[in-house]
Design a protein around this motif. Sequence first.
Motif, PDB file in Angstrom:
ATOM      1  N   THR A   1     -23.468  36.387   8.719  1.00  0.00           N
ATOM      2  CA  THR A   1     -23.346  36.774   9.890  1.00  0.00           C
ATOM      3  C   THR A   1     -21.568  36.555  10.325  1.00  0.00           C
ATOM      4  O   THR A   1     -20.683  37.022  10.068  1.00  0.00           O
ATOM      5  CB  THR A   1     -23.404  36.029  10.839  1.00  0.00           C
ATOM      6  N   LEU A   2     -21.214  34.655   8.949  1.00  0.00           N
ATOM      7  CA  LEU A   2     -19.323  34.062   8.724  1.00  0.00           C
ATOM      8  C   LEU A   2     -18.809  35.610   7.999  1.00  0.00           C
ATOM      9  O   LEU A   2     -18.264  35.305   8.407  1.00  0.00           O
ATOM     10  CB  LEU A   2     -19.823  33.149   8.826  1.00  0.00           C
ATOM     11  N   ALA A   3     -19.864  35.527   6.749  1.00  0.00           N
ATOM     12  CA  ALA A   3     -18.823  36.164   6.109  1.00  0.00           C
ATOM     13  C   ALA A   3     -18.296  37.846   6.024  1.00  0.00           C
ATOM     14  O   ALA A   3     -17.186  38.734   6.262  1.00  0.00           O
ATOM     15  CB  ALA A   3     -20.003  37.334   4.995  1.00  0.00           C
ATOM     16  N   LEU A   4     -19.365  38.431   7.335  1.00  0.00           N
ATOM     17  CA  LEU A   4     -18.686  39.769   8.251  1.00  0.00           C
ATOM     18  C   LEU A   4     -17.903  39.554   9.360  1.00  0.00           C
ATOM     19  O   LEU A   4     -16.882  39.879   9.060  1.00  0.00           O
ATOM     20  CB  LEU A   4     -19.838  40.406   9.012  1.00  0.00           C
ATOM     21  N   ARG A   5     -18.120  38.370   9.591  1.00  0.00           N
ATOM     22  CA  ARG A   5     -16.790  38.363  11.211  1.00  0.00           C
ATOM     23  C   ARG A   5     -15.391  37.969  10.174  1.00  0.00           C
ATOM     24  O   ARG A   5     -14.312  38.372  10.847  1.00  0.00           O
ATOM     25  CB  ARG A   5     -17.349  36.780  12.017  1.00  0.00           C
ATOM     26  N   ALA A   6     -15.622  36.565   8.901  1.00  0.00           N
ATOM     27  CA  ALA A   6     -14.544  36.523   8.078  1.00  0.00           C
ATOM     28  C   ALA A   6     -13.403  37.485   8.050  1.00  0.00           C
ATOM     29  O   ALA A   6     -12.455  38.455   7.963  1.00  0.00           O
ATOM     30  CB  ALA A   6     -14.739  36.012   7.534  1.00  0.00           C
ATOM     31  N   ALA A   7     -14.232  38.742   7.359  1.00  0.00           N
ATOM     32  CA  ALA A   7     -13.795  39.589   6.771  1.00  0.00           C
ATOM     33  C   ALA A   7     -13.734  41.295   8.290  1.00  0.00           C
ATOM     34  O   ALA A   7     -13.563  42.401   8.027  1.00  0.00           O
ATOM     35  CB  ALA A   7     -14.950  40.591   6.184  1.00  0.00           C
ATOM     36  N   ASP A   8     -13.541  40.734   9.792  1.00  0.00           N
ATOM     37  CA  ASP A   8     -13.315  41.054  10.308  1.00  0.00           C
ATOM     38  C   ASP A   8     -14.102  42.152  10.935  1.00  0.00           C
ATOM     39  O   ASP A   8     -14.095  43.605  11.008  1.00  0.00           O
ATOM     40  CB  ASP A   8     -11.812  42.131  10.540  1.00  0.00           C
ATOM     41  N   ILE A   9     -15.547  42.746  10.690  1.00  0.00           N
ATOM     42  CA  ILE A   9     -16.219  42.994  10.098  1.00  0.00           C
ATOM     43  C   ILE A   9     -16.767  43.199  12.245  1.00  0.00           C
ATOM     44  O   ILE A   9     -18.232  42.725  11.788  1.00  0.00           O
ATOM     45  CB  ILE A   9     -17.572  43.538   9.637  1.00  0.00           C
ATOM     46  N   GLY A  10     -17.014  44.172  12.653  1.00  0.00           N
ATOM     47  CA  GLY A  10     -17.317  43.424  14.148  1.00  0.00           C
ATOM     48  C   GLY A  10     -17.132  44.783  14.859  1.00  0.00           C
ATOM     49  O   GLY A  10     -18.062  46.351  14.536  1.00  0.00           O
ATOM     50  N   GLU A  11     -16.747  45.013  16.404  1.00  0.00           N
ATOM     51  CA  GLU A  11     -17.149  46.365  17.784  1.00  0.00           C
ATOM     52  C   GLU A  11     -16.148  47.146  16.610  1.00  0.00           C
ATOM     53  O   GLU A  11     -15.826  47.137  16.318  1.00  0.00           O
ATOM     54  CB  GLU A  11     -16.542  45.236  18.149  1.00  0.00           C
ATOM     55  N   GLY A  12     -17.445  48.265  16.970  1.00  0.00           N
ATOM     56  CA  GLY A  12     -16.677  49.197  16.675  1.00  0.00           C
ATOM     57  C   GLY A  12     -16.748  49.734  15.066  1.00  0.00           C
ATOM     58  O   GLY A  12     -16.708  50.747  14.711  1.00  0.00           O
ATOM     59  N   ARG A  13     -17.093  48.973  14.104  1.00  0.00           N
ATOM     60  CA  ARG A  13     -17.848  49.182  12.953  1.00  0.00           C
ATOM     61  C   ARG A  13     -18.826  49.635  12.309  1.00  0.00           C
ATOM     62  O   ARG A  13     -19.945  48.695  13.057  1.00  0.00           O
ATOM     63  CB  ARG A  13     -17.347  48.089  12.078  1.00  0.00           C
ATOM     64  N   GLU A  14     -19.515  49.805  11.686  1.00  0.00           N
ATOM     65  CA  GLU A  14     -21.399  49.793  10.918  1.00  0.00           C
ATOM     66  C   GLU A  14     -21.265  49.536   9.470  1.00  0.00           C
ATOM     67  O   GLU A  14     -20.450  48.985   9.116  1.00  0.00           O
ATOM     68  CB  GLU A  14     -21.482  51.406  10.903  1.00  0.00           C
ATOM     69  N   VAL A  15     -22.356  48.626   9.699  1.00  0.00           N
ATOM     70  CA  VAL A  15     -22.751  48.127   8.558  1.00  0.00           C
ATOM     71  C   VAL A  15     -24.225  48.706   7.835  1.00  0.00           C
ATOM     72  O   VAL A  15     -25.567  48.776   8.210  1.00  0.00           O
ATOM     73  CB  VAL A  15     -23.101  46.451   8.287  1.00  0.00           C
ATOM     74  N   ILE A  16     -23.658  49.025   6.629  1.00  0.00           N
ATOM     75  CA  ILE A  16     -25.695  49.881   5.705  1.00  0.00           C
ATOM     76  C   ILE A  16     -25.980  49.020   5.256  1.00  0.00           C
ATOM     77  O   ILE A  16     -25.683  47.930   4.624  1.00  0.00           O
ATOM     78  CB  ILE A  16     -24.158  50.989   4.274  1.00  0.00           C
ATOM     79  N   LEU A  17     -27.617  49.065   5.581  1.00  0.00           N
ATOM     80  CA  LEU A  17     -28.250  47.821   5.198  1.00  0.00           C
ATOM     81  C   LEU A  17     -30.042  48.531   5.259  1.00  0.00           C
ATOM     82  O   LEU A  17     -30.326  49.870   5.912  1.00  0.00           O
ATOM     83  CB  LEU A  17     -28.625  46.729   5.911  1.00  0.00           C
ATOM     84  N   PRO A  18     -30.626  47.925   4.129  1.00  0.00           N
ATOM     85  CA  PRO A  18     -32.227  48.794   3.928  1.00  0.00           C
ATOM     86  C   PRO A  18     -33.035  48.486   4.749  1.00  0.00           C
ATOM     87  O   PRO A  18     -33.026  47.023   5.510  1.00  0.00           O
ATOM     88  CB  PRO A  18     -32.521  48.085   2.138  1.00  0.00           C
ATOM     89  N   ALA A  19     -33.306  49.226   5.302  1.00  0.00           N
ATOM     90  CA  ALA A  19     -34.272  48.899   6.041  1.00  0.00           C
ATOM     91  C   ALA A  19     -36.070  47.857   6.079  1.00  0.00           C
ATOM     92  O   ALA A  19     -36.388  48.169   6.699  1.00  0.00           O
ATOM     93  CB  ALA A  19     -35.666  49.709   6.303  1.00  0.00           C
ATOM     94  N   ASN A  20     -36.243  47.809   4.311  1.00  0.00           N
ATOM     95  CA  ASN A  20     -36.767  47.373   4.698  1.00  0.00           C
ATOM     96  C   ASN A  20     -36.369  45.790   3.380  1.00  0.00           C
ATOM     97  O   ASN A  20     -36.153  45.508   2.519  1.00  0.00           O
ATOM     98  CB  ASN A  20     -38.025  48.010   2.783  1.00  0.00           C
ATOM     99  N   THR A  21     -36.288  44.985   5.179  1.00  0.00           N
ATOM    100  CA  THR A  21     -35.947  43.644   3.669  1.00  0.00           C
ATOM    101  C   THR A  21     -36.481  42.461   5.361  1.00  0.00           C
ATOM    102  O   THR A  21     -37.185  43.011   6.301  1.00  0.00           O
ATOM    103  CB  THR A  21     -34.601  43.396   3.997  1.00  0.00           C
ATOM    104  N   PHE A  22     -35.934  41.031   5.230  1.00  0.00           N
ATOM    105  CA  PHE A  22     -36.408  40.468   6.304  1.00  0.00           C
ATOM    106  C   PHE A  22     -35.133  40.524   7.252  1.00  0.00           C
ATOM    107  O   PHE A  22     -34.065  41.096   7.328  1.00  0.00           O
ATOM    108  CB  PHE A  22     -36.303  39.061   6.028  1.00  0.00           C
ATOM    109  N   ILE A  23     -35.495  39.870   8.475  1.00  0.00           N
ATOM    110  CA  ILE A  23     -34.682  40.639   9.699  1.00  0.00           C
ATOM    111  C   ILE A  23     -33.555  40.039  10.031  1.00  0.00           C
ATOM    112  O   ILE A  23     -32.876  40.517  10.455  1.00  0.00           O
ATOM    113  CB  ILE A  23     -35.611  40.106  10.707  1.00  0.00           C
ATOM    114  N   ALA A  24     -33.387  39.028   9.348  1.00  0.00           N
ATOM    115  CA  ALA A  24     -32.163  38.359   9.003  1.00  0.00           C
ATOM    116  C   ALA A  24     -30.726  38.935   9.052  1.00  0.00           C
ATOM    117  O   ALA A  24     -29.990  38.688   8.976  1.00  0.00           O
ATOM    118  CB  ALA A  24     -32.363  36.934   8.085  1.00  0.00           C
TER     119      ALA A  24
END
Length: 522
Positions: A204-227
């Motif tokens: 979370t903090l790594a995303l926030r520090a890079a200004d990845i927030g509202e209006g941005r999309e983050v691609i991730l796999p469907a097969n992973t832990f929910i965190a």
Amino acid sequence: MTSNQIPRLVPIQMIADESGTLGVVEDIGGEPISFERFYFFASLQPGARRGGHAHKKLRQVFVVFRGSVKIDIKSSTESYSFHLISNDQALVLPAGYWRDLYDFSPDALVGVIASDKFDEADYIRDWDAFVDWDRAQRHTDIPYLDLSRYSSIIGTRVINAISEVVSSGPLIGGPEVERFEAAFAAYCGVSDAVGIGNGLQALTLALRAADIGEGREVILPANTFIATALAVIEAGAKPVLVDVEETTGLIDMTAVEMAINDSTGAIIPVHLYGHPCDMDRLSEIVGTRPILILEDAAQAHGALYKGRRCGALGHAAAFSFYPTKNLGAVGDAGCVTTNDPALAARIRLLGNYGTRRKYEHLEIGTNSRLDPVQAAALNVKLPYLENFNARRVEHADIYLRRLQNLPGLSLPHVHEWARPVWHVFPVRVAADIRQDFLSYLASNGIGTNIHYPTPIHLQPCFSSMGLGQGSFPISEKLSEQLVSLPLDATHTTAEIERVVEVVRTFCLGVRRSESGPLVLTM
């Protein structure tokens, strides 16, 4: 529980200079040894014998400082004889063996390092009782994971390190945290490591520090832990799921490439099960676009991609030190690694209430800092990570070699450019017999796990995504077929071989009758 469960002679480190020789007994044979007690035998009468007992948990190291002694070691099925005649080697004796010391030379001086304080309940002093106990131990269950086993390896050191923190004063931040951050950054091969309260907040903090927030999309796999997905939500961005490779369960780079658009702010490749993703391919896909590549390395401490460690392959990486991880703390803990000092500084700021100076809050921050108690435990464990990972690789090699070409069983694929650290060893079993497979292993005393039984898009909390069954067919198939076999640094080779025997028996001896139930055809 050690990674080598037989008595053995090992060299003692001897350091000689003009003033004499220093003998060092430390991490015997490359393995950690904690001890609570030291005692010695001297001035023994002719014909004296010592020992004549076994220990259930106590481990010992025997060193002859002067003279010589013979030591017989036995179990219900094995016997060993050793003649210690010099002080440049030691006898390492695991728990669970009967020992007899005899034929002491007149000048013998024999020292013994013991892993625990005296405990009469740990002794077995009758041979017949020992044989019964030993035979029972050889038929005990094999747990999927038993963290208490680590206590006999490094438990004393962890406790001592925590005690030093408690008595030293700094209970927030301080030298233990700084030491771990520096050591882990060096281990990963990056300039900065920032201790965080847990793995979720590291993402979370790594995303926030890079200004990845509202209006941005983050691609991730469907097969992973929910965190992985929760972190995107906490940062205020939108998770965009993609499917995975069928042979590894890792994020499918072709699917990533298709999912990128002008709103994409970050991609989170998850080094699932301790196997690294194809990070060079991902960098090629991203190209010059301003997209953050944030490794989810929660299961990949020490894993190598083309000779480079996970944690140094993207713009930043998030680690979890949850106790079950390859490098685990004694509670929740996490870390972000990066080669971007400015990003590291902002992560540290956000995790400390948005402040660098007390009562001056520059940003809306949160409280997520690595606790010095956890840092102390991690400082003890980090030097052993490579040894523990190597043990996992040995176990995985046994599985990969002995479980090949079995009907109804598929083994995990390893890309040629990867050196996994096997946080999980997942095998695939046909969905219609998985429960029978799990039940059969359980009936034979073998613990298992499933990583993960429900893909992200089918979790109730993400129903608003509107992605139903069939959206990510490979992730869904894996969720129905995968079974994680026991594989930990504290498992013995005999335990892994036992798992192999049971799995082979199931795969080679079961058939589905027309009436439905599985029956063994022995």
